[in-house]
Design a protein around this motif. Structure first.
Motif, PDB file in Angstrom:
ATOM      1  N   ASP A   1       0.831  -1.212   0.000  1.00 44.69           N
ATOM      2  CA  ASP A   1       0.000   0.000   0.000  1.00 44.69           C
ATOM      3  C   ASP A   1       0.860   1.254   0.000  1.00 44.69           C
ATOM      4  N   LEU A   2       1.946   1.222   0.763  1.00 46.21           N
ATOM      5  CA  LEU A   2       2.864   2.356   0.801  1.00 46.21           C
ATOM      6  C   LEU A   2       3.422   2.631  -0.596  1.00 46.21           C
ATOM      7  N   LEU A   3       3.894   1.588  -1.265  1.00 44.11           N
ATOM      8  CA  LEU A   3       4.454   1.770  -2.610  1.00 44.11           C
ATOM      9  C   LEU A   3       3.403   2.294  -3.591  1.00 44.11           C
ATOM     10  N   GLU A   4       2.173   1.837  -3.458  1.00 42.19           N
ATOM     11  CA  GLU A   4       1.108   2.286  -4.357  1.00 42.19           C
ATOM     12  C   GLU A   4       0.680   3.721  -4.069  1.00 42.19           C
TER      13      GLU A   4
ATOM     14  N   ILE B   1       2.576   6.302  -3.064  1.00 43.75           N
ATOM     15  CA  ILE B   1       3.571   7.331  -3.384  1.00 43.75           C
ATOM     16  C   ILE B   1       3.296   8.035  -4.715  1.00 43.75           C
ATOM     17  N   PRO B   2       2.986   7.316  -5.811  1.00 45.00           N
ATOM     18  CA  PRO B   2       2.698   8.040  -7.056  1.00 45.00           C
ATOM     19  C   PRO B   2       1.444   8.913  -6.979  1.00 45.00           C
ATOM     20  N   ARG B   3       0.560   8.640  -6.025  1.00 42.32           N
ATOM     21  CA  ARG B   3      -0.627   9.483  -5.852  1.00 42.32           C
ATOM     22  C   ARG B   3      -0.301  10.743  -5.048  1.00 42.32           C
ATOM     23  N   GLU B   4       0.725  10.668  -4.212  1.00 45.13           N
ATOM     24  CA  GLU B   4       1.075  11.789  -3.345  1.00 45.13           C
ATOM     25  C   GLU B   4       2.068  12.764  -3.978  1.00 45.13           C
TER      26      GLU B   4
END
Length: 161
Positions: A80-83, A85-88
């Motif tokens: 979830d953390l890796l997913e 990051i591109p949204r943030e």
């Protein structure tokens, strides 16, 4: 040129993503963000990559042990953390790769940096006091001393003790 950014969800690691992104955009670097799951506190999975890869492959709930549930949560949290990051962050114009790894974080960071021939590692420092860092040790300290390329350490505000 390639930048490796290990993340663990701490404020310092998120600041490292931000700084690495700034560098990547300015100089045309690509980025790889990694997170490493270590199951040292889950004995059944300790150092067993095959089990780790199968941990969430659909075990019936009736067959799951408490260790299985913990392992699933650890793996899910890192994914979830890796997913997230591109949204943030805005990665427009930056080639981005993400990878979830299994094992001791410092070993996986060093292995990835060496095998991927990275030019720079940008990582956070968790903000431990000097005394805690001396006794506990630090992933960042180990990476700095053994890295095959330069390491840029990004600090966060000091955490409460």
């Amino acid at each position: 040129m390639k930048i490796l950014v290990p993340v663990d969800g701490s404020p310092a690691s998120m600041n490292a993503v931000e700084k690495a992104l700034e560098i990547a955009k300015k100089y045309g670097f690509s980025m790889k963000i990694i997170s490493s799951v270590s199951f040292d506190k889950v004995p059944r999975y300790r150092r067993n990559e095959k089990l780790w890869q199968q941990v969430d492959s659909g075990l019936p709930e009736t067959m799951m042990t408490e260790e299985d549930e913990i392992a699933i949560q650890l793996k899910k949290r890192a994914a979830d953390l890796l997913e997230s990051i591109p949204r943030e962050f805005d990665f427009t114009g930056v080639e981005l790769e993400k990878e979830l790894l299994f094992g001791d974080p410092y070993e996986k960071i060093l292995e990835t940096a060496k095998n991927g021939k990275f030019d720079l590692i940008v990582m956070g420092n968790r903000g431990f006091s000097k005394i805690k860092r001396f006794f506990v040790g630090s992933v960042t300290q180990r990476v700095i001393s053994e890295a095959p390329c330069p390491v840029l350490v990004i600090h966060a505000e000091a955490e409460e003790e």
